[in-house]
Scaffold this motif. Structure first.
Motif, PDB file in Angstrom:
ATOM      1  N   ASN A 117       0.898  -1.256  -0.101  1.00 46.60           N
ATOM      2  CA  ASN A 117      -0.182  -0.179  -0.050  1.00 46.60           C
ATOM      3  C   ASN A 117       0.581   1.333  -0.184  1.00 46.60           C
ATOM      4  OD1 ASN A 117      -2.233  -1.430   0.217  1.00 46.60           O
ATOM      5  ND2 ASN A 117      -3.083  -1.017   2.456  1.00 46.60           N
ATOM      6  N   LYS A 152      -2.876 -12.691  -5.456  1.00 49.23           N
ATOM      7  CA  LYS A 152      -2.301 -12.355  -3.189  1.00 49.23           C
ATOM      8  C   LYS A 152      -2.547 -11.089  -2.975  1.00 49.23           C
ATOM      9  CE  LYS A 152      -1.877 -17.396  -3.568  1.00 49.23           C
ATOM     10  NZ  LYS A 152      -2.903 -17.317  -2.533  1.00 49.23           N
ATOM     11  N   ALA A 155      -5.518  -9.384  -1.416  1.00 50.90           N
ATOM     12  CA  ALA A 155      -5.905  -9.948   0.185  1.00 50.90           C
ATOM     13  C   ALA A 155      -5.586  -9.287   1.328  1.00 50.90           C
ATOM     14  CB  ALA A 155      -5.655 -11.547  -0.150  1.00 50.90           C
ATOM     15  N   ILE A 156      -3.702  -9.533   0.643  1.00 53.63           N
ATOM     16  CA  ILE A 156      -2.556  -8.321   1.548  1.00 53.63           C
ATOM     17  C   ILE A 156      -2.987  -7.137   1.870  1.00 53.63           C
ATOM     18  CG2 ILE A 156      -1.089  -8.352   0.177  1.00 53.63           C
ATOM     19  CD1 ILE A 156      -0.107  -9.396   3.245  1.00 53.63           C
ATOM     20  N   SER A 157      -3.149  -6.794   0.451  1.00 52.01           N
ATOM     21  CA  SER A 157      -2.786  -5.184   1.152  1.00 52.01           C
ATOM     22  C   SER A 157      -4.101  -4.354   2.028  1.00 52.01           C
ATOM     23  CB  SER A 157      -3.702  -4.929  -0.211  1.00 52.01           C
ATOM     24  OG  SER A 157      -3.917  -3.213  -0.271  1.00 52.01           O
ATOM     25  N   ARG A 158      -5.827  -5.047   2.263  1.00 58.04           N
ATOM     26  CA  ARG A 158      -6.597  -5.756   3.075  1.00 58.04           C
ATOM     27  C   ARG A 158      -6.148  -5.439   3.880  1.00 58.04           C
ATOM     28  NH1 ARG A 158     -11.369  -8.192  -0.415  1.00 58.04           N
ATOM     29  NH2 ARG A 158     -11.555  -5.559  -2.238  1.00 58.04           N
ATOM     30  N   ARG A 159      -5.482  -6.936   4.491  1.00 59.27           N
ATOM     31  CA  ARG A 159      -4.988  -7.241   5.186  1.00 59.27           C
ATOM     32  C   ARG A 159      -3.815  -6.890   6.003  1.00 59.27           C
ATOM     33  NH1 ARG A 159      -3.181 -12.089   8.243  1.00 59.27           N
ATOM     34  NH2 ARG A 159      -5.473 -13.005   6.826  1.00 59.27           N
ATOM     35  N   VAL A 160      -3.345  -5.668   5.691  1.00 54.15           N
ATOM     36  CA  VAL A 160      -1.683  -4.685   6.053  1.00 54.15           C
ATOM     37  C   VAL A 160      -2.626  -3.184   6.541  1.00 54.15           C
ATOM     38  CG1 VAL A 160      -0.313  -3.114   5.615  1.00 54.15           C
ATOM     39  CG2 VAL A 160      -0.239  -5.309   4.757  1.00 54.15           C
ATOM     40  N   THR A 162      -5.918  -3.685   8.322  1.00 53.53           N
ATOM     41  CA  THR A 162      -6.147  -3.365   8.786  1.00 53.53           C
ATOM     42  C   THR A 162      -5.969  -3.209   9.918  1.00 53.53           C
ATOM     43  OG1 THR A 162      -7.994  -5.059   7.771  1.00 53.53           O
ATOM     44  CG2 THR A 162      -8.498  -5.311   9.746  1.00 53.53           C
ATOM     45  N   VAL A 163      -4.694  -4.471  10.284  1.00 48.11           N
ATOM     46  CA  VAL A 163      -3.684  -4.227  10.903  1.00 48.11           C
ATOM     47  C   VAL A 163      -3.428  -2.936  11.634  1.00 48.11           C
ATOM     48  CG1 VAL A 163      -1.260  -5.116  11.387  1.00 48.11           C
ATOM     49  CG2 VAL A 163      -2.400  -6.523  10.614  1.00 48.11           C
ATOM     50  N   SER A 164      -2.562  -2.388  10.184  1.00 46.21           N
ATOM     51  CA  SER A 164      -1.818  -0.655  10.188  1.00 46.21           C
ATOM     52  C   SER A 164      -2.732   0.636  10.974  1.00 46.21           C
ATOM     53  CB  SER A 164      -1.191   0.102   8.974  1.00 46.21           C
ATOM     54  OG  SER A 164      -2.000   0.035   8.278  1.00 46.21           O
TER      55      SER A 164
END
Length: 301
Positions: A117, A152, A155-160, A162-164
């Motif tokens: 991102n 992928k 998916a990893i963009s949304r995960r980051v 959310t976490v960040s």
């Protein structure tokens, strides 16, 4: 991996080499460093054991042609450059991080330091999703590849995100909500006829299931008909025209018309005027901190 700074470079390089094979030298603010001086430093670092030479544009100052020329200069003027890999580390202060990284790859760099991102200090760093898809889509002129599974990416963009806690801006390249969304009527019509008209990559390439036709004031009849079909509704031409008129009126008052709004418009068009449903004609509510509160409601049956 070690990030080394220019302090007694040979001593530090040899010390790191005692413990690891892969040693990275990081030339802080190389983007604004004189190329001849930088070449001498890089040569010494490789002699000291560095296997990766990172050339950061720490302040995001370089333009793509300048950064590419800097990498090319090192490739052509460092005698032992073949013993190391040149790496990029670009900041996005002027919005050039991705362009600079790609220019560097074209000039001989073979490692890109990037983030999901585009997160990073100040305006961020080179976005992984952007360089990966740029090389994938424009492989005709950039014949390079990565080992990244692009499906992928979303998916990893949304995960980051959310976490960040850092939300992705809607118009962010590749992973933004609007990256594969089309609202303009002419764009939607072209998309319905041939997706390649306005999309240079497929949503599936980054892990999305489909393109999103955003229904708004710029949408046309063809997009409305297609959207309604996706919702299981197939209208005759005259019905579609009636719904379209009310849709445009609603779209003028709302930024985006959602699926639920479309279903309500269709129900209103096909409802029997003599039905026994209650219709809300007017609603008036008056509230105050002192004194009586008034509320009136008029219904028609």
């Amino acid at each position: 991996m070690f990030h080394l700074f220019l302090l007694e470079e040979k001593k530090f390089g040899l010390f790191a080499k005692k413990y690891v094979e892969d040693v990275e030298f990081y030339a802080e603010d190389a983007g604004r460093t004189d190329n001849e001086f930088l070449a001498r430093v890089v040569e010494k670092m490789i002699q000291a054991g560095a296997t990766i030479i990172n050339i950061p544009d720490t302040t995001g100052y370089c333009l793509p042609h300048q950064y590419g020329e800097k990498i090319a200069y090192l490739m052509n003027n460092v005698p032992n450059i073949d013993k190391a890999i040149l790496s990029t580390h670009c900041h996005n202060d002027l919005g050039m991080a991705t362009a600079n990284s790609l220019a560097a790859v074209d000039a001989g760099a073979r490692q890109i330091e990037c983030t999901i991102n585009g997160l990073g200090e100040r305006a961020g760093n080179t976005a992984l999703e952007e360089v990966v898809m740029a090389m994938k889509v424009r492989n005709d002129i950039m014949p390079y590849r990565t080992q990244i599974d692009s499906t992928k990416i979303m998916a990893i963009s949304r995960r980051v995100a959310t976490v960040s806690g850092f939300a992705v801006q809607f118009n962010k390249a590749i992973v933004g909500k609007n990256a594969f969304a089309h609202e303009s009527g002419i764009h939607q019509d072209g998309m319905l006829k041939n997706a390649e008209t306005f999309e240079i990559m497929r949503p599936e390439d980054v892990g999305l299931s489909e393109t999103n036709l955003v229904m708004g004031k710029h949408s046309g009849r063809a997009a409305l008909r297609s959207k309604l079909k996706d919702l299981g509704i197939d209208l005759a031409d005259n019905q579609l025209n009636d719904v379209f008129v009310r849709f445009k009126d609603l779209a003028d008052r709302k930024k985006e018309v959602f699926d639920e709004d479309l279903l309500a418009l269709v129900r209103a068009d096909t409802a029997d005027e003599q039905s026994d449903h209650l219709n809300l004609k007017s609603l008036r509510v008056v509230c105050g901190t002192e004194g009586p509160q008034e509320a009136s409601l008029e219904l028609s049956i």
